[in-house]
Design a protein around this motif. Structure first.
Motif, PDB file in Angstrom:
ATOM      1  N   ARG B  85      -3.414 -28.333  -4.910  1.00  0.00           N
ATOM      2  CA  ARG B  85      -3.297 -29.742  -4.539  1.00  0.00           C
ATOM      3  C   ARG B  85      -2.488 -29.901  -3.258  1.00  0.00           C
ATOM      4  NH1 ARG B  85      -3.462 -34.165  -7.958  1.00  0.00           N
ATOM      5  NH2 ARG B  85      -5.145 -34.007  -9.440  1.00  0.00           N
ATOM      6  N   ALA B  86      -1.529 -28.977  -3.054  1.00  0.00           N
ATOM      7  CA  ALA B  86      -0.681 -29.074  -1.868  1.00  0.00           C
ATOM      8  C   ALA B  86      -1.250 -28.283  -0.700  1.00  0.00           C
ATOM      9  CB  ALA B  86       0.724 -28.579  -2.193  1.00  0.00           C
ATOM     10  N   GLY B  87      -2.416 -27.659  -0.908  1.00  0.00           N
ATOM     11  CA  GLY B  87      -2.974 -26.832   0.151  1.00  0.00           C
ATOM     12  C   GLY B  87      -2.269 -25.493   0.276  1.00  0.00           C
ATOM     13  N   ILE B  88      -1.725 -25.015  -0.844  1.00  0.00           N
ATOM     14  CA  ILE B  88      -1.082 -23.698  -0.848  1.00  0.00           C
ATOM     15  C   ILE B  88      -1.937 -22.802  -1.741  1.00  0.00           C
ATOM     16  CG2 ILE B  88       0.979 -22.428  -1.565  1.00  0.00           C
ATOM     17  CD1 ILE B  88       2.423 -25.188  -0.878  1.00  0.00           C
ATOM     18  N   TRP B  89      -2.514 -21.794  -1.108  1.00  0.00           N
ATOM     19  CA  TRP B  89      -3.583 -21.052  -1.773  1.00  0.00           C
ATOM     20  C   TRP B  89      -3.073 -19.738  -2.318  1.00  0.00           C
ATOM     21  CZ3 TRP B  89      -7.144 -24.497  -2.429  1.00  0.00           C
ATOM     22  CH2 TRP B  89      -7.288 -25.515  -1.498  1.00  0.00           C
ATOM     23  N   ASN B  90      -2.591 -19.783  -3.531  1.00  0.00           N
ATOM     24  CA  ASN B  90      -2.158 -18.579  -4.216  1.00  0.00           C
ATOM     25  C   ASN B  90      -3.394 -17.921  -4.819  1.00  0.00           C
ATOM     26  OD1 ASN B  90      -1.020 -16.629  -5.781  1.00  0.00           O
ATOM     27  ND2 ASN B  90       0.133 -18.022  -7.099  1.00  0.00           N
ATOM     28  N   ILE B  91      -3.850 -16.835  -4.176  1.00  0.00           N
ATOM     29  CA  ILE B  91      -5.041 -16.138  -4.668  1.00  0.00           C
ATOM     30  C   ILE B  91      -4.609 -14.927  -5.504  1.00  0.00           C
ATOM     31  CG2 ILE B  91      -7.212 -15.028  -3.885  1.00  0.00           C
ATOM     32  CD1 ILE B  91      -7.044 -18.012  -3.344  1.00  0.00           C
ATOM     33  N   GLY B  92      -3.309 -14.685  -5.534  1.00  0.00           N
ATOM     34  CA  GLY B  92      -2.821 -13.466  -6.173  1.00  0.00           C
ATOM     35  C   GLY B  92      -2.266 -13.663  -7.572  1.00  0.00           C
ATOM     36  N   ALA B  93      -2.779 -14.641  -8.318  1.00  0.00           N
ATOM     37  CA  ALA B  93      -2.261 -14.867  -9.672  1.00  0.00           C
ATOM     38  C   ALA B  93      -2.426 -13.621 -10.531  1.00  0.00           C
ATOM     39  CB  ALA B  93      -2.965 -16.055 -10.322  1.00  0.00           C
ATOM     40  N   GLU B  94      -3.478 -12.851 -10.254  1.00  0.00           N
ATOM     41  CA  GLU B  94      -3.701 -11.618 -11.028  1.00  0.00           C
ATOM     42  C   GLU B  94      -2.486 -10.696 -10.900  1.00  0.00           C
ATOM     43  OE1 GLU B  94      -6.280 -11.059 -12.903  1.00  0.00           O
ATOM     44  OE2 GLU B  94      -6.137  -8.924 -13.334  1.00  0.00           O
ATOM     45  N   GLY B  95      -1.948 -10.581  -9.700  1.00  0.00           N
ATOM     46  CA  GLY B  95      -0.776  -9.732  -9.491  1.00  0.00           C
ATOM     47  C   GLY B  95       0.444 -10.289 -10.203  1.00  0.00           C
ATOM     48  N   GLN B  96       0.627 -11.596 -10.146  1.00  0.00           N
ATOM     49  CA  GLN B  96       1.775 -12.225 -10.803  1.00  0.00           C
ATOM     50  C   GLN B  96       1.666 -12.101 -12.325  1.00  0.00           C
ATOM     51  OE1 GLN B  96       0.913 -15.867  -8.849  1.00  0.00           O
ATOM     52  NE2 GLN B  96       1.188 -14.791  -6.912  1.00  0.00           N
ATOM     53  N   TYR B  97       0.420 -12.173 -12.786  1.00  0.00           N
ATOM     54  CA  TYR B  97       0.134 -11.998 -14.212  1.00  0.00           C
ATOM     55  C   TYR B  97       0.524 -10.579 -14.654  1.00  0.00           C
ATOM     56  CZ  TYR B  97      -3.314 -11.400 -18.059  1.00  0.00           C
ATOM     57  OH  TYR B  97      -3.953 -11.123 -19.235  1.00  0.00           O
ATOM     58  N   VAL B 248       8.786 -26.513   3.372  1.00  0.00           N
ATOM     59  CA  VAL B 248       9.285 -25.237   2.859  1.00  0.00           C
ATOM     60  C   VAL B 248       9.525 -25.335   1.354  1.00  0.00           C
ATOM     61  CG1 VAL B 248      11.269 -23.682   2.921  1.00  0.00           C
ATOM     62  CG2 VAL B 248      10.302 -24.551   5.054  1.00  0.00           C
ATOM     63  N   ARG B 249      10.130 -26.444   0.952  1.00  0.00           N
ATOM     64  CA  ARG B 249      10.425 -26.620  -0.473  1.00  0.00           C
ATOM     65  C   ARG B 249       9.146 -26.666  -1.297  1.00  0.00           C
ATOM     66  NH1 ARG B 249      13.650 -31.500  -2.792  1.00  0.00           N
ATOM     67  NH2 ARG B 249      13.198 -30.702  -4.864  1.00  0.00           N
ATOM     68  N   ILE B 250       8.125 -27.334  -0.741  1.00  0.00           N
ATOM     69  CA  ILE B 250       6.862 -27.440  -1.477  1.00  0.00           C
ATOM     70  C   ILE B 250       6.226 -26.064  -1.650  1.00  0.00           C
ATOM     71  CG2 ILE B 250       4.505 -28.366  -1.343  1.00  0.00           C
ATOM     72  CD1 ILE B 250       6.451 -30.473  -2.138  1.00  0.00           C
ATOM     73  N   VAL B 251       6.320 -25.214  -0.622  1.00  0.00           N
ATOM     74  CA  VAL B 251       5.761 -23.861  -0.725  1.00  0.00           C
ATOM     75  C   VAL B 251       6.465 -23.104  -1.859  1.00  0.00           C
ATOM     76  CG1 VAL B 251       5.570 -21.628   0.426  1.00  0.00           C
ATOM     77  CG2 VAL B 251       5.055 -23.722   1.682  1.00  0.00           C
ATOM     78  N   PHE B 252       7.800 -23.179  -1.876  1.00  0.00           N
ATOM     79  CA  PHE B 252       8.542 -22.464  -2.920  1.00  0.00           C
ATOM     80  C   PHE B 252       8.242 -23.050  -4.302  1.00  0.00           C
ATOM     81  CE2 PHE B 252      11.099 -20.826   0.581  1.00  0.00           C
ATOM     82  CZ  PHE B 252      11.241 -19.507   0.175  1.00  0.00           C
ATOM     83  N   LEU B 253       8.180 -24.355  -4.367  1.00  0.00           N
ATOM     84  CA  LEU B 253       7.920 -25.007  -5.655  1.00  0.00           C
ATOM     85  C   LEU B 253       6.553 -24.584  -6.195  1.00  0.00           C
ATOM     86  CD1 LEU B 253       8.965 -27.362  -7.593  1.00  0.00           C
ATOM     87  CD2 LEU B 253       7.323 -28.791  -6.378  1.00  0.00           C
TER      88      LEU B 253
END
Lengths: 507, 361
Positions: B85-97, B248-253
């Motif tokens: 929604r914020a335009g921050i594209w985390n494609i690596g959820a598999e790694g975080q999982y 910056v805060r939104i990216v971290f959040l």
């Protein structure tokens, strides 16, 4: 006039829900500068688009030099000798002037020949322009010259100009007018669209006035007053802002030698910019677009933080405070760009109310948004500023530019600011609404707020300001009481003179 | 001539219709694909969408699997949707999982064979922290050096996979496992086994967490100022800065939330359905969750439904492999088609078709 260049008869164009042009007829004579007047939404753009082949009429006909004329695309129009200079330039910043001109041509000659032609035309018509300059480095006035020369190379019979002076300094306007008069003397007709009634009176031979898509009258501008034309446009008499008699009070906002680097490749750095604005006072800041207006607003709103000690509010250094903290203190602002800066295009008006009013209107408590209160505030803005919209649930992008402008300016004014910074508060807003916005700014000042009004519309600045200063390449001139100013002085303050020498220096 | 014309406002109707249309188109084109593979298309579609729930013989086994598979998908997709929604594209959820699973399991195994009721919650926290920390890498790199979080988070998946391999065959290997790769089996350690809460439903703590996440995300995005800031950043970054939102805060959040939820999902998986840290416990949930997030229109309740649908295609796909001999890759193609058609039909949310009356070009 019996020798008519373009005859329009009964042009009608309807869009779903709105008739943009309703049975519009008028004639443009040969060698005539013909003004097209009207408020926003009166149907000027649609009419011009039909003449230029961007839109096809539902009904009606056009006759160009005695022959039926029905362009289905702009290149048809160009081949028939109709050219247009748009209000928004379509130029590539990274390319030079000649390359930009070549991109607009169907069969461009080699660049070297083209550069020579550009130089010839620019000298013949008194439009100084160096074909090798990169467009990104040009002022708005010079960019307009690129567009005009691009048109003139086609040797048009009819040149359409859409609000050409909105971005020019008085001196640049003077140059433009001389060019247009020269074109006229050579037999080119000009269809001149503008809001600025005084300049129509000095320049144009005939004027056609549109209101709500209909032709409501033709007049000879020299024979009527600006006020009469304005009343024809609006359909009723409208009030000029009242002059208020309040005395300026304490200094509320102050910049002390503010320095801020340019935000990007084509931005403008702010250099040793100092100003102060007092309670009850309107400080008008003029200047040609791109001389640091956006950057000044960002620095004052807190979007970009300034070095410590540069910006003071009531004796407190707020340079390092962000927008939220500044709003809490009462320093509010309304940027020029409505969609994407002052408002989020896809969000509703209610959601956009939260954008700046969350704190001062107590729309958020404990981190949670009170949507009912937000909707109430949005409705208040809509009602008080006559925003034409079905309701606060509508997306911002669905509003016309003028209506959204009323909304974003109204949103700040109704938050009862101590200091309000506005950039181009009435840009693209119709005359009646613009008068209402100016009146609201003056009322706010009357209540003791300090107002900084950044604008490229000098008439507007003269109308609302107590003192006037001009931005030029990120520097701000000393502020002068408006009563001591004349148009010559303003032009010099805006520093427009420097870019008139370019062609001679380079050529 | 057909033209696309921008709508003044996004169409609410089409926002709801496109997922259904995408599912239908996937069924049709998928059916054609199955036919081309020489399998009966209608039967294949029925095997994928209908049999897992209603087949007299298999449904008893496969029905609980629906929640088992949907749980992690929904939990991860909820986290991703907030960033998207914020335009921050985390494609690596598999790694975080994966990192969540490894960290959580490692913390638990350090206390083996303790028998405390606090141990499982501690492991969940450790799992969430593991995922969060892994997501902080792209967050820091993006905010400090302007790197692209898509590439960084994606590449970190492969790093995480190697860490997983070394953990399951090395430092987390079951000392009593006769040298086989894989950690101790949590199913044999009742204090931390994330078992079904109600027998026969597939409902474990991870599914509960997923449902809570759906509701929490809804409240966050619809009512809370932080959710508003996230949406504003995605809609109009400049307006967000004007409003006073720190990018910056939104990216971290956003990366923090999506990493923590993915990490928690990983921990729930290894302590429950998977039972142990092994090289292949993941099943690609982290990637599939991206499809789930979009299929659910980035809306929490939409994601709930999309997660269940996607879980169905997983189970149905396995069933189709078993019953009809469909190749496994065709099932992945089938899932990919779903995203493809969703994005394609999505155009109609913001645009409408116009049939021009006159040829103008």
């Amino acid at each position: 006039m019996d020798d008519t260049l373009l005859r329009l008869r009964g042009l009608t164009k309807a869009y779903p829900g709105v008739v943009a042009n309703d049975d519009v007829s008028f004639d443009i004579g040969a060698s005539e500068i013909h003004a097209l007047l009207g408020e926003n939404g009166a149907g000027k753009s649609t009419l011009v688009k039909m003449i230029f082949g961007l839109v096809q009429p539902d009904k009606g006909e056009m006759v160009l030099e005695g022959k039926p004329y029905a362009p289905s695309k702009p290149s048809d129009a160009r081949q028939s000798g109709v050219a247009m200079v748009f209000q928004h330039f379509s130029l590539f910043n990274a390319l030079d002037v000649a390359e930009n001109v070549a991109l607009g041509m169907e069969t461009p000659p080699p660049l070297r020949d083209l550069a020579r032609q550009i130089r010839e035309v620019s000298e013949a018509y008194g439009l100084p322009l160096d074909p090798r300059r990169t467009v990104g480095t040009l002022s708005a006035g010079e960019r307009q010259r690129v567009e005009i020369i691009r048109c003139l190379l086609q040797e048009p019979r009819l040149l359409i100009m859409d609000e050409p002076t909105s971005v020019l300094t008085p001196q640049e306007v003077e140059i433009l007018f001389q060019t247009l008069l020269k074109l006229k003397s050579e037999g080119t007709s000009i269809l001149y669209i503008s809001h600025k009634l005084e300049e129509i009176r000095t320049l144009c031979d005939e004027a056609t006035i549109l209101r709500l898509g209909k032709n409501v009258g033709t007049c000879t501008p020299r024979d009527v007053t600006a006020r009469q034309m304005a009343e024809m446009m609006v359909g009723s008499s409208f009030a000029a802002p009242e002059v208020r008699g309040g005395e300026a009070g304490d200094v509320l906002l102050e910049c002390r030698a503010l320095e801020l680097p340019a935000p990007g490749a084509f931005g403008t750095p702010l250099r040793e910019l100092s100003l102060e604005v007092r309670s009850g006072e309107v400080l008008g800041i003029g200047g040609v677009a791109g001389n640091g207006q956006d950057e000044l607003l960002s620095a004052l709103s807190g979007e970009r933080l300034a070095p410590a000690g540069a910006i003071w509010f009531k004796g407190e250094d707020i340079s390092r405070k962000g927008p939220v903290a500044r709003r809490a203190l009462g320093v509010l602002s309304a940027p020029e760009e409505r969609l994407g800066h002052a408002a989020a295009p896809n969000m509703s008006l209610t959601e956009n109310a939260v954008l700046t009013a969350a704190r001062r209107k107590e729309l958020v408590s404990g981190g949670f948004i009170d949507w009912a209160a937000a909707k109430g505030f949005a409705e208040e803005v809509i009602a008080r500023f006559d925003v034409r919209t079905p309701g606060p649930g509508v997306a911002a992008r669905a509003l016309s530019g003028g209506n959204l402008q009323k909304y974003v300016v109204g949103r700040e004014i109704l938050q009862d600011p101590s200091v309000l910074v506005v950039n181009q508060p009435t840009w693209g807003v119709d005359a009646a609404a613009a008068a209402a916005i100016r009146q609201a700014l003056l009322d706010l000042a009357g209540q003791g707020a300090a107002i900084i009004c950044i604008s490229q519309d000098l008439d507007e600045l003269m109308e609302v300001s107590d003192r006037f200063a001009a931005l030029n390449e990120g520097r701000l001139s000393r502020a002068v009481p408006v009563a001591e100013l004349d148009i010559e002085k303003i032009g010099l303050m805006m520093g427009g003179a420097h870019d008139m020498e370019v062609a001679h220096a380079a050529g | 001539m057909i033209r696309l014309e921008r709508r003044p406002e996004p169409s609410r109707l089409w926002t709801g219709v496109t997922p259904v249309l995408a599912v239908l188109l996937t069924m049709i084109v998928g059916g054609i694909m199955f036919a081309a593979l020489g399998k009966p298309p209608l039967e294949a579609i029925r095997t994928i969408f209908w049999d897992p729930l209603f087949h007299p013989q298999f449904a008893g086994y496969s029905r609980p699997q629906l929640l088992v598979k949907a749980g992690p998908l929904i939990l991860i997709a909820i986290g991703l949707s907030i960033g998207f929604r914020a335009g921050i594209w985390n494609i690596g959820a598999e790694g975080q999982y994966i990192m969540g699973a490894v960290c959580g399991a490692a913390v638990g195994l350090a206390f083996y064979p303790a028998d405390s009721a606090l141990l499982f919650p501690l492991m969940v926290v450790a799992g969430a922290l593991g995922g969060w920390a892994w997501a902080m890498i792209p967050a820091v790199l993006r905010t400090k050096f302007g790197t692209n979080e898509i590439l960084v988070s994606l590449m970190l998946v492969y790093v995480a996979e190697n860490i997983l391999a070394s953990a399951s065959s090395g430092w987390l290997r079951n000392p009593e496992g006769q040298g086989f790769p894989g950690s101790r089996n949590f199913k044999q350690w009742p204090a931390v086994f994330n078992d079904e809460l109600v027998a026969g439903t597939g409902m474990h703590w991870g599914v509960v967490a997923a449902f809570i996440a759906v509701i929490a995300a809804y409240v966050l995005m619809a009512r809370h100022i932080q959710g508003y800031n996230v949406r504003l950043t995605g809609e109009a970054p400049r307006a967000a800065r004007f409003a006073g939102v720190s990018p910056v805060r939104i990216v971290f959040l956003c990366l923090g939330i999506s990493g923590a939820l993915a990490g928690a999902a990983g921990l729930f998986e290894v302590t429950g359905p998977a039972g142990q840290v092994s090289i292949d416990f993941g099943s690609g949930y982290g990637f599939t969750a991206i499809i789930v997030a979009f299929l659910g229109r980035l809306n929490p309740f939409g994601i709930l439904l999309a997660g269940l649908l996607m879980a169905l295609t997983y189970i149905g796909g396995e069933l189709a492999q078993l019953m009809l001999g469909l190749p496994g890759a065709s099932i992945q193609l089938f899932q990919g088609m779903l995203l493809f058609f969703l994005l394609a039909t999505d155009v109609f949310t913001n645009y409408r078709l116009r049939f021009a009356r006159r040829e103008t070009a």
